[in-house]
Design a protein around this motif. Structure first.
Motif, PDB file in Angstrom:
ATOM      1  N   ASP A  38      -3.159  10.652  -3.301  1.00 17.34           N
ATOM      2  CA  ASP A  38      -4.263  11.063  -2.446  1.00 17.34           C
ATOM      3  C   ASP A  38      -4.626   9.965  -1.436  1.00 17.34           C
ATOM      4  OD1 ASP A  38      -4.315  13.399  -3.806  1.00 17.34           O
ATOM      5  OD2 ASP A  38      -5.959  12.814  -5.148  1.00 17.34           O
ATOM      6  N   ASP A  39      -4.711   8.782  -1.947  1.00 13.96           N
ATOM      7  CA  ASP A  39      -5.055   7.674  -1.056  1.00 13.96           C
ATOM      8  C   ASP A  39      -3.964   7.455  -0.023  1.00 13.96           C
ATOM      9  OD1 ASP A  39      -7.292   7.407  -2.514  1.00 13.96           O
ATOM     10  OD2 ASP A  39      -6.593   5.699  -3.708  1.00 13.96           O
ATOM     11  N   PHE A  40      -2.771   7.617  -0.487  1.00 15.32           N
ATOM     12  CA  PHE A  40      -1.635   7.443   0.415  1.00 15.32           C
ATOM     13  C   PHE A  40      -1.678   8.483   1.534  1.00 15.32           C
ATOM     14  CE2 PHE A  40       2.851   8.668   1.320  1.00 15.32           C
ATOM     15  CZ  PHE A  40       3.219   7.516   1.998  1.00 15.32           C
ATOM     16  N   ASN A  41      -1.902   9.707   1.162  1.00 16.76           N
ATOM     17  CA  ASN A  41      -1.970  10.774   2.166  1.00 16.76           C
ATOM     18  C   ASN A  41      -3.139  10.545   3.115  1.00 16.76           C
ATOM     19  OD1 ASN A  41       0.266  12.143   1.189  1.00 16.76           O
ATOM     20  ND2 ASN A  41      -0.948  13.254  -0.330  1.00 16.76           N
ATOM     21  N   GLU A  42      -4.216  10.070   2.533  1.00 23.02           N
ATOM     22  CA  GLU A  42      -5.378   9.804   3.364  1.00 23.02           C
ATOM     23  C   GLU A  42      -5.071   8.694   4.364  1.00 23.02           C
ATOM     24  OE1 GLU A  42      -8.831   9.016   1.089  1.00 23.02           O
ATOM     25  OE2 GLU A  42     -10.052   8.485   2.823  1.00 23.02           O
ATOM     26  N   LEU A  43      -4.351   7.740   3.871  1.00 22.19           N
ATOM     27  CA  LEU A  43      -3.966   6.613   4.730  1.00 22.19           C
ATOM     28  C   LEU A  43      -3.095   7.117   5.882  1.00 22.19           C
ATOM     29  CD1 LEU A  43      -3.963   3.533   5.098  1.00 22.19           C
ATOM     30  CD2 LEU A  43      -1.865   3.470   3.764  1.00 22.19           C
ATOM     31  N   LEU A  44      -2.225   8.028   5.559  1.00 25.16           N
ATOM     32  CA  LEU A  44      -1.334   8.574   6.588  1.00 25.16           C
ATOM     33  C   LEU A  44      -2.131   9.329   7.648  1.00 25.16           C
ATOM     34  CD1 LEU A  44       1.688   9.847   4.494  1.00 25.16           C
ATOM     35  CD2 LEU A  44       1.473   7.747   5.819  1.00 25.16           C
ATOM     36  N   THR A  45      -3.143   9.973   7.171  1.00 32.33           N
ATOM     37  CA  THR A  45      -3.939  10.751   8.129  1.00 32.33           C
ATOM     38  C   THR A  45      -4.738   9.854   9.077  1.00 32.33           C
ATOM     39  OG1 THR A  45      -5.790  10.839   6.592  1.00 32.33           O
ATOM     40  CG2 THR A  45      -4.174  12.619   6.470  1.00 32.33           C
ATOM     41  N   GLN A  46      -4.913   8.635   8.664  1.00 27.29           N
ATOM     42  CA  GLN A  46      -5.688   7.707   9.498  1.00 27.29           C
ATOM     43  C   GLN A  46      -4.896   7.208  10.698  1.00 27.29           C
ATOM     44  OE1 GLN A  46      -7.025   4.638   6.919  1.00 27.29           O
ATOM     45  NE2 GLN A  46      -8.286   6.002   5.666  1.00 27.29           N
TER      46      GLN A  46
ATOM     47  N   LYS B 119       0.825  -1.207   0.000  1.00 31.17           N
ATOM     48  CA  LYS B 119       0.000   0.000   0.000  1.00 31.17           C
ATOM     49  C   LYS B 119       0.855   1.250   0.000  1.00 31.17           C
ATOM     50  CE  LYS B 119      -4.342  -1.500   1.986  1.00 31.17           C
ATOM     51  NZ  LYS B 119      -5.363  -1.251   3.011  1.00 31.17           N
ATOM     52  N   ILE B 120       1.871   1.200   0.788  1.00 36.29           N
ATOM     53  CA  ILE B 120       2.751   2.366   0.865  1.00 36.29           C
ATOM     54  C   ILE B 120       3.272   2.731  -0.512  1.00 36.29           C
ATOM     55  CG2 ILE B 120       4.962   3.194   1.718  1.00 36.29           C
ATOM     56  CD1 ILE B 120       4.503   1.545   4.225  1.00 36.29           C
TER      57      ILE B 120
END
Length: 528
Positions: A362-370, A355-356
DNA sequence: CAAAAGTGTCATTCG
DNA sequence: CTCGAATGACACTTT
């Protein structure tokens, strides 16, 4: 000659001088005739993450039961807080045997299914140490057979040094950390494999975390230290490895500090192969055979030294390890986890490598925010992403390069063939030209033989010559010349294919007074 | 053991 | 400015 060739020749030799003016000049013995030809040759997870599957949960439950029944890890302290420790089953590594020393639990066969696939079951009971898992998982796992097939020596003749190479591979044949992480040689890794948790007397700062030369390394504070809240999770206490800081530490010091936990490996496996697809280790021979493993579980110096002997990795920072010879005869080297994966494990990055690397920005950044990540974790994740993408890019680039080379070679062959073809054409054209010249000479002679002067006498071929000039029928050139020169106008044309030349000759001989050319003789000659 | 091939990584450029 | 792709260069491993 084929039609095509003929046509080509026709086109090439097409004489665009339908009406050539041949002047008979007072230039004895000189043939100035020319043939104009135009050559037109065509040619040319995450633990706790939503992704946890039912299978994972089921597995965790199962493992929990197992723990209650069999596993009593005394020094679980280092593992209890490690969120990813339940991953071991993924990695059929020989190193498990080592860890198993902790919990001498009887082997438990779980079958062939790999319940861990797909995530990092952080929820899994922290206690069930890798060793127990390993034993449970691989005690009767079919892979053991595979292992034997793949590494008969390790399972039989070398109980204590089971497949050192395999172990090494478990840590990754990944060459990535060779350079910056040169410090960690495979022997060290192997050493770690043989090191039990309690043995770590020194906790070395995170290894790989700093190993990465360049970008993130500088920004990444020392991690993975037991004292380090960030990455120094208990689970990592014995997990430090020496990939980083290649030369800053002496060999002995390095070894003393390097204690690679088996859990680490397993976790790394999970990272590397979150999915259900066969992992590098799925085919990795399991070294879990108790008979072979147990002897080596003792961290005796001999074993360690022997382990080191397996190391053949040479790197800038660890060239001193080259003294150890590589084991011979090992089967194909199974893939292993990469440095990034180990780092991810050590820092407990809650994402899957896949995933990384592959998620869109965008999805990656969103994932980070989670998740709440430390700067170090963030930097590592970004590095992993960058490197992962670059790795793929490099692979693609090389692939393209090869394809390009192949294409260019093909093109080269085509051009060579074309050149040969053109050379053949050239030779043919030369022959044709010679042929035409020959017949032109004949024609010349014939024309000359028909010419008569005012007295009806033939022109002397020694005193007169026919000269072909551009069309100038009765125009200024011919006319002007006519005033002073006795001339012959020769009309000729090629009307057929090669070998067939029809020359229509019109000879005009004018007197000095004649204003216009007057046909005095006309002849048509066909030459074949 | 040396050379070639393969691979990962970094730095850099470019869109 | 950020990002991703592409690619040369380098170091290292594997064959």
């Amino acid at each position: 000659m084929s039609k095509e060739e003929k046509a080509e020749l026709e086109g090439s030799y097409n004489v665009n001088v339908p009406e050539a003016v041949v002047q008979v000049l007072a230039t004895p013995g000189r043939l100035c005739g020319g043939v104009s030809m135009s050559n037109h040759f065509s040619g040319a997870r995450s633990h706790g993450a939503p992704q946890d599957t039912e299978m994972d949960v089921a597995w965790q439950e199962l493992m929990a039961i197992t723990e209650l029944q069999e596993f009593e890890v005394s020094s679980a302290g280092s593992y209890e807080t490690a969120p990813y420790q339940t991953m071991e089953p993924m990695a059929p590594m020989g190193g498990y045997e080592m860890a198993q020393s902790h919990s001498e639990a009887p082997p438990v066969v779980y079958g062939t299914a790999d319940p861990y696939n797909g995530c990092y079951p952080q929820e899994a009971p922290v206690r069930h140490s890798v060793s127990s898992h390993a034993e449970a998982m691989y005690g009767g796992h079919p892979d053991s057979q595979l292992n034997q097939r793949m590494h008969p020596v390790s399972s039989h003749s070398q109980p204590s040094h089971v497949a050192p190479r395999e172990q090494m591979n478990m840590f990754g044949t990944n060459q990535g950390h060779r350079r910056a992480n040169a410090g960690l040689s495979q022997d060290l890794r192997r050493h770690m494999l043989w090191t039990t948790h309690g043995q770590s007397s020194h906790a070395r700062p995170a290894d790989d975390l700093e190993s990465d030369s360049g970008l993130s390394l500088g920004s990444s504070p020392p991690l993975a230290s037991p004292d380090n809240p960030v990455s120094g999770a208990p689970g990592c206490k014995s997990l430090t490895y020496s990939d980083g800081e290649p030369d800053s530490m002496g060999d002995h010091a390095r070894r003393a500090h390097i204690h690679y936990s088996m859990d680490y490996q397993s976790q790394a496996h999970s990272y590397l192969h979150p999915g259900a697809q066969p992992s590098y280790f799925s085919t990795q021979p399991t070294l879990s055979q108790p008979s072979a493993a147990s002897p080596s579980m003792k961290p005796d110096p001999t074993s360690l030294s022997n382990l080191h002997m397996d190391s053949g990795e040479s790197s800038r920072g660890s060239s001193q390890y080259n003294m150890y010879a590589k084991p011979q005869g090992s089967i194909s080297a199974p893939a292993s986890i990469s440095r990034d994966e180990r780092q991810a494990v050590s820092l407990k990055i809650p994402f899957q490598m896949e995933k990384i690397i592959n998620l869109p920005v965008d999805d990656f950044n969103e994932l980070l925010t989670q998740y709440t990540l430390t700067d170090t974790q963030l930097a590592l994740v970004r590095d992993i992403r960058r490197r992962g993408k670059n790795k793929v890019a490099a692979q693609n680039c090389r692939k393209r390069k090869l394809e390009s080379i192949i294409h260019l070679e093909r093109e080269l062959h085509q051009l060579q063939a074309q050149r040969e073809h053109l050379a053949q054409q050239r030779a043919e054209f030369k022959r044709s030209l010679a042929f035409i010249k020959c017949h032109l000479t004949d024609l010349y002679s014939e024309v000359f033989s028909h010419l008569r002067d005012e007295d009806g006498q033939p022109y002397s071929i020694d005193e007169y010559a026919l000269q072909q000039t551009p069309d100038a029928p009765a125009n200024s050139t011919a006319a002007a010349a006519a005033t002073t020169t006795t001339k012959v106008v020769l009309h000729w044309a090629e009307i057929g294919g090669l070998g067939v030349v029809v020359a229509h000759v019109v000879v005009v001989i004018s007197s000095a007074a004649a204003a216009a050319a007057t046909p005095a003789a006309s002849t048509s000659t066909t030459v074949t």
